[in-house]
Structure formats: structure tokens, C-alpha cells
Write an enzyme that holds these catalytic residues in place. Structure first.
Site, PDB file in Angstrom:
ATOM      1  N   GLY A 107      -0.953  15.437  -4.833  1.00 43.01           N
ATOM      2  CA  GLY A 107      -0.300  16.478  -4.046  1.00 43.01           C
ATOM      3  C   GLY A 107       1.159  16.682  -4.421  1.00 43.01           C
ATOM      4  O   GLY A 107       1.805  15.794  -4.996  1.00 43.01           O
ATOM      5  N   ASP A 129      -1.998   5.534  -6.595  1.00 44.75           N
ATOM      6  CA  ASP A 129      -3.165   5.588  -7.477  1.00 44.75           C
ATOM      7  C   ASP A 129      -2.787   6.005  -8.898  1.00 44.75           C
ATOM      8  O   ASP A 129      -3.305   5.457  -9.873  1.00 44.75           O
ATOM      9  CB  ASP A 129      -4.190   6.598  -6.934  1.00 44.75           C
ATOM     10  CG  ASP A 129      -5.121   5.961  -5.908  1.00 44.75           C
ATOM     11  OD1 ASP A 129      -5.043   4.725  -5.706  1.00 44.75           O
ATOM     12  OD2 ASP A 129      -5.914   6.702  -5.292  1.00 44.75           O
ATOM     13  N   MET A 154       1.729  15.150   8.340  1.00 41.70           N
ATOM     14  CA  MET A 154       1.115  14.684   7.102  1.00 41.70           C
ATOM     15  C   MET A 154       1.742  13.350   6.716  1.00 41.70           C
ATOM     16  O   MET A 154       2.852  13.046   7.145  1.00 41.70           O
ATOM     17  CB  MET A 154       1.360  15.726   6.004  1.00 41.70           C
ATOM     18  CG  MET A 154       0.448  15.634   4.812  1.00 41.70           C
ATOM     19  SD  MET A 154       0.765  16.977   3.625  1.00 41.70           S
ATOM     20  CE  MET A 154      -0.689  17.982   3.824  1.00 41.70           C
ATOM     21  N   ARG A 166      -0.684  10.618   5.213  1.00 38.21           N
ATOM     22  CA  ARG A 166      -1.779   9.659   4.962  1.00 38.21           C
ATOM     23  C   ARG A 166      -1.721   8.481   5.942  1.00 38.21           C
ATOM     24  O   ARG A 166      -1.218   8.611   7.035  1.00 38.21           O
ATOM     25  CB  ARG A 166      -1.728   9.175   3.506  1.00 38.21           C
ATOM     26  CG  ARG A 166      -1.919  10.325   2.539  1.00 38.21           C
ATOM     27  CD  ARG A 166      -3.342  10.359   2.046  1.00 38.21           C
ATOM     28  NE  ARG A 166      -3.617  11.656   1.436  1.00 38.21           N
ATOM     29  CZ  ARG A 166      -4.689  11.906   0.728  1.00 38.21           C
ATOM     30  NH1 ARG A 166      -5.597  10.960   0.558  1.00 38.21           N
ATOM     31  NH2 ARG A 166      -4.882  13.077   0.214  1.00 38.21           N
ATOM     32  N   ASP A 174       4.542  10.813   1.286  1.00 42.26           N
ATOM     33  CA  ASP A 174       4.096   9.866   2.310  1.00 42.26           C
ATOM     34  C   ASP A 174       5.030   8.662   2.465  1.00 42.26           C
ATOM     35  O   ASP A 174       5.001   7.990   3.480  1.00 42.26           O
ATOM     36  CB  ASP A 174       2.689   9.359   1.989  1.00 42.26           C
ATOM     37  CG  ASP A 174       1.706  10.496   1.758  1.00 42.26           C
ATOM     38  OD1 ASP A 174       1.965  11.612   2.234  1.00 42.26           O
ATOM     39  OD2 ASP A 174       0.677  10.274   1.098  1.00 42.26           O
ATOM     40  N   LYS A 178       6.165   9.308  -7.016  1.00 43.70           N
ATOM     41  CA  LYS A 178       6.115  10.569  -6.267  1.00 43.70           C
ATOM     42  C   LYS A 178       5.174  10.446  -5.088  1.00 43.70           C
ATOM     43  O   LYS A 178       4.050  10.009  -5.258  1.00 43.70           O
ATOM     44  CB  LYS A 178       5.575  11.663  -7.201  1.00 43.70           C
ATOM     45  CG  LYS A 178       5.253  12.959  -6.498  1.00 43.70           C
ATOM     46  CD  LYS A 178       3.847  13.478  -6.812  1.00 43.70           C
ATOM     47  CE  LYS A 178       2.789  12.687  -6.088  1.00 43.70           C
ATOM     48  NZ  LYS A 178       1.471  13.324  -6.005  1.00 43.70           N
ATOM     49  N   THR A 179       5.613  10.750  -3.911  1.00 50.04           N
ATOM     50  CA  THR A 179       4.745  11.011  -2.767  1.00 50.04           C
ATOM     51  C   THR A 179       5.582  11.254  -1.528  1.00 50.04           C
ATOM     52  O   THR A 179       6.523  10.505  -1.238  1.00 50.04           O
ATOM     53  CB  THR A 179       3.716   9.906  -2.465  1.00 50.04           C
ATOM     54  OG1 THR A 179       3.154  10.147  -1.188  1.00 50.04           O
ATOM     55  CG2 THR A 179       4.333   8.518  -2.447  1.00 50.04           C
ATOM     56  N   ARG A 210      -6.318  16.057  -8.946  1.00 52.36           N
ATOM     57  CA  ARG A 210      -6.617  14.759  -8.346  1.00 52.36           C
ATOM     58  C   ARG A 210      -7.646  13.955  -9.140  1.00 52.36           C
ATOM     59  O   ARG A 210      -8.120  12.920  -8.660  1.00 52.36           O
ATOM     60  CB  ARG A 210      -7.112  14.950  -6.911  1.00 52.36           C
ATOM     61  CG  ARG A 210      -6.034  15.470  -5.975  1.00 52.36           C
ATOM     62  CD  ARG A 210      -6.385  15.295  -4.511  1.00 52.36           C
ATOM     63  NE  ARG A 210      -5.353  15.862  -3.655  1.00 52.36           N
ATOM     64  CZ  ARG A 210      -4.262  15.213  -3.258  1.00 52.36           C
ATOM     65  NH1 ARG A 210      -4.052  13.962  -3.621  1.00 52.36           N
ATOM     66  NH2 ARG A 210      -3.375  15.811  -2.484  1.00 52.36           N
TER      67      ARG A 210
END
Lengths: 528, 528
Positions: free
Chosen positions: B73, B168, B242, B244, B197, B194-195, B137
């Protein structure tokens, strides 16, 4: 350092004409009033002229006591109306008091109020929300409510009352002005045009305050969703937008962000487009884009759309009638609907059926703003795509509803300046003992320094409409004009946006730096 | 002028150490690698040291060819990683080529790519989204995929491959680095954290990029909703965020906006709080506030919450097992659930029951991010309030989900600077022929000029976890540390926010003006 403090320090740009309030005169321009029955309802305030602030002779300072209230939903800039009013009263008075009625019109009826002092007001300058004094949706209509309102303003020895609200609230201002005058009360009543919906317009009041900030806040999000669609290349973002019946907000946001499809309620009504036809338009968009390898997109839906779709409109009218009599369940209601409406009702997803029966507005009617139109359309599109069989693309819809976050945002510089000026004009009209006016700035496209300042006699804005079986004076909501420039401009470009992905990313509202970024106008009025 | 153009002109602050890239050396610091089975899976890249950029001798320019891809994402700043990489490769090379793999890891497998030139890159500098080259993904896991990836990088004569992704994807970077080396390929593989979350952390990498912008974008909206609640005094805004599994986003947004209640998944798990217990907490909040005349409020809910609630967690585990075998309907599934899970399932609203059965992630599991937890909680609270009988307040809930609009926003200055520096470090590591590293800046709290620059050997971040019945090397997601300062700071203040309405209004991200406004850090790391 926080934005709150930084914004408190912002000094709104004051129109030149409103700088020295003691060298003003009110220039009168004859207004054409509608003829007929209305005149008999407003004998005391009928035939008031338009008023324009002009440079003039030295005005005398007075002792002024003014009340103010918010009515209805929030719109960014409300606190700045109060700030403009406060500062102008200080300039126009030897001694002044500003009283805020708490929780909207109900505060006026009950007399619940608090004094707004310089100290109290300071942290609210250029801030969002209405939390300084709160707001409410009580309508002042009955004889008892009128009397109670008069009692409140009389007890406080007010010279004026400022009502900050939308079409209904400005209608109330007209009624109160007439009533006060009929009771020989000298209290001036002045309305201020507030609503994010953009449906309170007049040739001399191109837009209400709050519209700019709401549309910019929504456009920030819509632009981000466009970027998301373009990057992930797998989602259809369906965005429903607050704005009541009219599609001004959707149109403004479309001009700002260039989505693939924007449904405009007024267009749907004009062409009598049914739900199956709207679904077909969406399916064609999705199929055409899929044939280009684009399984993503961005669709805008005004919250009022559903009221304009003829089959749903008829269904809602029948439901309103049925539901006004008694509570109905899905089963009992189905038996009583006409054949056409029954078919329409049964074609809707269960969730929407329940929403149509469960949600009521304050009049007991179906609350259309709570109907999840965006999910209804997604559901219909999914059904149609499944039926086609030949559709090989994917369809991953994500629904969004943008509303509350835009009405309570920090006001843009435009709304800060606009509201501050509106508040100053209100003070001038009260000082001049004028009543039954809505303050206005007719030339919003000009630089704020060059803005004109005036008052529109509220009676010129009224017409008679059937409400609960009676003809009532109301200010008509201004719908999107399908012959107006913003809509024509949209139509000219929208076809290109359908397949070409010309998404714009307006980003968050900026308050500091280049004025071309910070002080931009709503496109709907700048392209007018 | 538009924000897009204004942001293109922004020049990220470059850390002093990364300015002259030809006067650098890589200082090695011994790293402790976990012992055991993992070592045998990574024999070629095992026991790499930490690397730190230090001032050093003159490096020689090389001819460098580098590939880059986005994985997963969007997170704001991705394009700036590429910009930093590009500019650094220009500084480090006599001749350079930067190749972008299209649509994420699948572009690497299939060899679909395009060259990124200065001209092509220009309009993407400091912009949101991943649309320059797209993302995807696809997981690179099978032998065929590894071979195809090697074929792609070899065919393009690459010296390095930069993978911009989350936990991941950095695991994939570790696996590719090992595989390439085992095949005697000289291609360096470098990961970039990167994220949005915030769950990819390391003592030397306090936060991933995109977290700051996402949280600031959500906090803008949450602040507005707080102002809305405070002004209208009649709505409970339930905001799902958002992020996760982990609750980092909810925690950061809570520190920014001071809602009345914030549910933290990790806290729920630690105290094994069931759905009835969580409902009770909410009901108590609403009742206590109503007794103060406050029928409004603001509640934050992390999207991962539902996974941490023990009764729901057990139910989901049972459903995942059942659903992996065949498609189930509400009726058939109920017969097969354990008594406890059956009771839990049947207590859920119909809509949620359907979501639990209908929505699947790419592994065929229940897709928890699509479960409308916010609506489930509202439904439960309504039931409980109705049961109580003695509750005389009102409860008008409005649910919101904030997600996509934050991941694709214009990056904050912090994310712009951070990403640009990460891209530059990646270029240095490739120039230095290092492989199997995740680039890092350990001292993000310092001024960007003083930022250190380093690389964490990916193998030190791995541990073994059961995935689909097999032990697999993965980077563990970092959950909220209930002993860490951000959480402790939150707990200390949250009790006061419950009834006192200390809502903060952070407003839209600002890019121009006072650096205290434009360059602020996420509170979770600045309060660390």
C-alpha cells in the site's frame, strides 16, 4: 507551536470601505419586491431598499447592545462573524455589549445567554466550529416562540439581534424583524448567510460562508483518493458529499479534482433519469475504463441525489405519507405502496430498505441525508456487472461519506476575511437602525480590500411555499443552475475526465505563504 | 498557482553526512544475529555488521545501474525515496541508469519496467502516491519467482535493487539478497522501511516513512470531528483508523487530538478484554458524560482491534479454518462453530456476520480490515443503553473510517526529508556493494541536518514464524509497547480527556511558514 495559536494571530483583510466605520453612509437602492400575498404578511418591513456602504459623513458613536446566535449546522468562519461584529461594535460605540444566545434559537427563546468579551473571544478568532456559544436547530415559528424571543431581547435591552444561519434561519430573521417592528420594538434583526451547502444565494450574495472551506476540505480528501486510485489501480472510490438537496458542493469539488464521473442532482431531475439509467451510466464508465486496462476510478455523489431520482422521489413521497400515520415495518409498508413504488422499494438492498423506514428527520420524513446512496449505487452496479457476463475487468468499490469534517474545519483565509467583513456590516446596519436585512458582499471575486458591503432586504428573498399543508413564506434554496457558468464549465471538461484520469490534487488548505495558494476563491464563483 | 507546483519546488533538507557522497566511508558495527535455524537459511548474508556513514576518504565514481520498486500500500514520501536515490546516483556515478519496475514485485518477476529520467521524475518530487511506477502486493516466494527476479535484474545489468515496502517486503529483500548471492549475482538488494501502520520498527529505525503524514491527515479530520462534537453537542463520532494489527496510528492520533476514548488493541489483548467488556467501557463513558449534560463525544478505534478481542479472535480463527475448506453460509457455518464461538457469532449484527463470511484477504482468511468494527461497537452500545432503561441521555452515533485519504496524501516535510535521505543512503550502500540491508536513520528526533545514516542487516531483523503450517523467516510486526513512553504518556493523560473535552485541532498539514508548524515530528517518536 500549534496551528490554533498561529491562526489566532491572523488578521483578516478588512475591505477598505469597512475600515473607518464612522465615516460611512448607507446608500439606498430601490429593490423590487414580489407582489401579492407576501406583502400582507410583512407590512412593516415591506419595500425596504437595498443598502450599500458608501464613504460619508461622520457618524456618531452610540451605546450599542447586540445579541447574536448561530442557527443550524456548522460552517467554517462563524466565529469570525462574531469577531467582526465585536470589533465593529467597539469602533461604533461609546459603550458596547455583545451577548451570545446559547445553543441556537432555543437560547433566544429561553433567554439563555452569555456576554462575549474581548478576552473570551480571543481564542476563537479564525477558528472552526461554533463552540463559543453553540448552535441548534429549533425553529422559531409559533406565536409563543415569537413572544418569548421578544421578551429575551427586551429584557437584555438589545439594539440588535444577529442571526447567523441558512435559508430557514434567514426566513426566521425576516419574521422576527417584522414581528418586533409590529410590537414597536426597536430591535434590528440582521441575518448572515451561512451554509456549507451553497444553496443560499442571491445576485448580491454569490455564496454563503463556509462553502469554500468545506469544499476545499473535501477536495483535499477527494484528491488524495484520486491519487490512491491512480497508484493502486484497483479501487473505485465512490464519494458521497454533504450538501443537502443542491449539488453545489459536488460541482465545486468536481471542478477542483476532476473525477471520472460526478452525478449532479439537478441534471438527473432535469432529464428525469431513473435509478436504472444512473446505474447504466456508471456501468458504462466502468466497462469503458476496463477496456483501457483501468479497473479503478473516482466517482462523486451529492447527498441530495436520491431526492432527484424520479422513481425514488415518488417512493419517498409515498413513504413520507405512510410513515406520518404510523410506524411501518418492511412487510406492512410493502402492502401499502403503489405498484411502481413497491417494485422500486423491493429492488433496493435490504440495508437501504431499512434506512428508508428507520431514519426520520425532525418533521418525521425520511431522512435522505442518512440514506447510503453511495452503497446503493455500488450494489446496483455490482448486480448489473454480474448480469452482463461479458465483463472481464474487476470492480473493487470503496465508499466514503464526507461531511462533518468539512463543516467544522479551520476556515480558509477566504472564509476568515468574508465572515469578518459580514460581521462588520451587521454592526453598521444595527448602528443605522436598519432591520430585516441579510448582509452581503456582492463582488467576492474582487480583492477583499475592494469588496463592497451591503444589505439585502429579506422580504425580497421570500416566496410562498407549501409546508405541512399551508402556504408559508420561505427563502427558496438555490439549486445548481444548469445554464450557469460553473455547470457549463464542468460539462465542457467532464467528458475528458471520464477516461483520461486528469485527477487534480488540491492538497490540504494552506494558511501561510504565497497568497495565490492561501487566498484562492471557490472555483464556482471565480469561474462565474 | 497550485500546491502541486509549489511542492515540486520544495528542496528536502539533506543531512550533512549525506551531502558530499564522495567523501564517505561505511563504518561497521558488529551486529548480534539470532542463533539457530535461521542461520542455515541465510548462509551468504549472515553476520553482516551494521553500517554507518562517516566522513571518509574520496570515493570513486562508478557506472551504476539500479532498479527500484514499490511493494504494498501507498505511504506518503515514496516518490521522494526515488528522488533521493536518483540524485545520489548522479553524484556517485560517471554514468547512471535508474529503472523502475512497474506495478510492484510482479514487475520485477515479469521484467516490466521503465527508465526513470530526470525529466520524468521532476513532477513527482514531494508528491503523494506511488503513481510514477505503481505498486502491487505480489509476494516473491517460490523458486520460480526468485529465478524470474534474478533473470530480470541480470538482463538489465543492474548493480542494485531497491525495494520500498513494509515488513513482508523487507523480508523479501532479505530472501532476494541471499538468493542473488547464492547464485553469484553481484546485485545488491536494499530495503526501505515504508508503511503508514508504523509497525516496522527497529531500535535504529524508530518509524517507517508515511506514518507521519497519514497520522497528521487523520488527526486533521479527527480534530475537526472533535470541534463538530463540541459545537453541535449531539453526536458521538466513532472513528476507525487504518493501520492493520498494531494500534500505533490510533495512539499517535490520540496524542494529537485528545479524544474521549481511544481503544488500543494491544491493551485489549494484554487484559484479555472481551467484546462485552469493551462495550461496557463505552457505555460507562456515554452514561458518565450524559450525567454532565454531554451527549456527545469522540472515540478512536484501530482497525486491528477486532483481532485482539479474545472472543472475536477465537471466532475468526475458527472461521478461517472452516472457510479454508469450503464456502459457508451463515446457516452452515453456525452448525460447525464451537458453542462459545457460535454464541459470539450469533450475538453480532447481521451485517457483521455477513462481512465475516464474505470478505477474504489474499490468503483466504477473514479480511479484518473490512469488518466494520466501528458499527459493531455502536450497535452493541445501542443494545446495552436500551437494556439499561435508566439511561435518559441521547446517543446519536456517526461512524467514520479513515484510511485511503492518509496513505496517498502530500508527504509532510518530515516525510519528504526522511524519504529523500533514505533514498540517498540506498544509493551509497549499492555503490559500496553492500547487500541485504534496510536503510535507516536512527536519530529522527534530531534536526534533519544532524541525522545519522546507516544500514541494518536484514537478517538481524528476522525470526521464524508459522505460516501456512511451515516455519518461515519473517520480520515481526512491532506492536505498541505497553511499557513504552508514547503509550505511558497516553495513559497518563487519557483519563483527563474522558470527561473534560480537551479536544485538540491540529488542522491541515502546513508546508510553508514557521518550521515549528511545518516540520513537526510524530508525537510518538518525539515523546519517546
Amino acid at each position: 507551536m500549534k496551528l490554533k495559536a498561529a491562526r489566532q494571530a491572523y488578521q483578516p483583510i478588512c475591505p477598505d470601505i469597512l475600515k473607518n466605520l464612522l465615516s460611512l453612509k448607507c446608500f439606498e437602492e430601490k429593490a423590487t419586491h414580489p407582489s401579492g400575498q407576501l406583502k400582507s404578511l410583512f407590512p412593516k418591513t415591506w419595500e425596504s431598499p437595498f443598502l450599500w456602504a458608501r464613504k460619508g459623513r461622520s457618524l456618531k458613536k452610540k451605546s450599542l447592545r447586540v445579541g447574536v446566535l448561530f442557527s443550524g449546522g456548522q460552517a467554517a468562519g462563524g466565529h469570525n462573524v462574531i469577531a467582526g461584529l465585536f470589533d465593529a461594535l467597539q469602533a461604533l460605540s461609546v459603550k458596547m455589549r455583545l451577548i451570545g444566545f446559547l445553543g441556537g434559537p432555543s437560547g433566544l427563546i429561553s433567554g439563555k445567554s452569555k456576554e462575549i468579551t474581548k478576552q473570551l473571544l480571543k481564542p476563537y478568532r479564525n477558528q472552526g466550529g461554533f463552540d463559543l456559544i453553540g448552535s441548534g436547530r429549533t425553529k422559531i415559528a409559533s406565536q409563543e416562540q415569537l413572544e418569548a424571543s421578544l421578551k429575551s431581547v427586551t429584557a437584555l435591552h438589545l439594539d440588535g439581534l444577529v442571526i447567523i444561519g441558512g435559508d430557514d434561519s434567514n426566513t426566521t430573521a425576516a419574521i422576527l424583524a417584522e414581528y418586533f417592528k409590529s410590537q414597536d420594538s426597536p430591535v434590528s434583526v440582521i441575518g448572515v448567510p451561512k451554509t456549507i451547502d451553497g444553496d443560499l444565494q442571491h445576485p448580491y450574495a454569490p455564496i454563503s460562508f463556509g462553502f469554500d472551506t468545506a469544499c476545499k476540505t473535501y477536495s483535499e480528501v477527494i484528491g488524495n483518493l484520486g491519487r490512491d486510485a491512480l497508484s493502486a489501480r484497483k479501487y473505485y472510490h465512490f464519494v458521497k458529499l454533504m450538501g443537502r438537496s443542491a449539488s453545489h458542493v459536488a460541482l465545486e469539488c468536481a471542478l477542483n479534482t476532476h473525477p471520472n464521473l460526478t452525478l449532479i442532482g439537478e441534471e438527473v431531475a432535469a432529464h428525469k433519469r431513473t435509478l436504472p439509467e444512473i446505474t447504466k451510466t456508471l456501468v458504462e464508465l466502468i466497462v469503458d475504463r476496463a477496456s483501457l486496462g483501468k479497473n479503478f476510478g473516482l466517482v462523486l455523489i451529492p447527498e441530495g441525489l436520491i431526492e432527484f431520482v424520479p422513481d425514488i422521489k415518488d417512493l419517498i413521497a409515498e413513504l413520507n405519507l405512510l410513515l406520518s400515520q404510523r410506524k411501518e415495518t418492511v412487510e406492512t409498508v410493502v402492502l401499502k405502496l403503489s405498484a411502481k413504488s413497491k417494485a422500486c422499494f423491493l429492488s433496493l438492498p435490504l440495508q437501504i430498505q431499512h434506512e428508508l423506514l428507520a431514519e426520520r428527520d425532525s418533521h418525521g420524513n425520511v431522512n435522505v441525508s442518512l440514506i447510503e446512496t453511495e452503497k446503493l449505487l455500488i450494489h446496483r452496479v455490482q448486480e448489473e456487472l454480474a448480469k452482463r457476463g461479458d465483463y472481464t475487468g474487476s470492480f473493487n468499490p470503496v465508499s466514503h461519506f464526507l461531511g462533518y469534517e468539512g463543516r467544522s474545519a479551520y476556515p480558509s483565509n477566504f472564509d476568515c476575511n468574508y465572515c469578518y467583513a459580514l460581521g462588520r456590516i451587521a454592526a453598521v446596519l444595527i448602528h443605522q437602525k436598519r432591520t430585516g436585512y441579510m448582509v452581503c458582499i456582492p463582488n467576492l471575486k474582487a480583492h477583499p480590500k475592494k469588496w463592497k458591503a451591503g444589505g439585502i432586504p429579506l422580504t425580497t428573498m421570500l416566496h410562498l411555499e407549501m409546508r405541512k399543508g399551508q402556504m408559508k413564506p420561505v427563502i427558496a434554496k438555490t439549486l445548481v443552475d444548469l445554464k450557469g457558468s460553473p455547470y457549463r464549465d464542468f460539462v465542457k471538461k467532464a467528458h475528458h475526465w471520464r477516461l483520461e484520469d486528469d485527477y487534480q490534487f488540491p492538497g490540504p488548505i494552506q494558511f501561510f505563504g504565497d497568497p495565490r495558494l492561501t487566498d484562492s476563491l471557490p472555483l464556482s464563483i471565480s469561474e462565474d
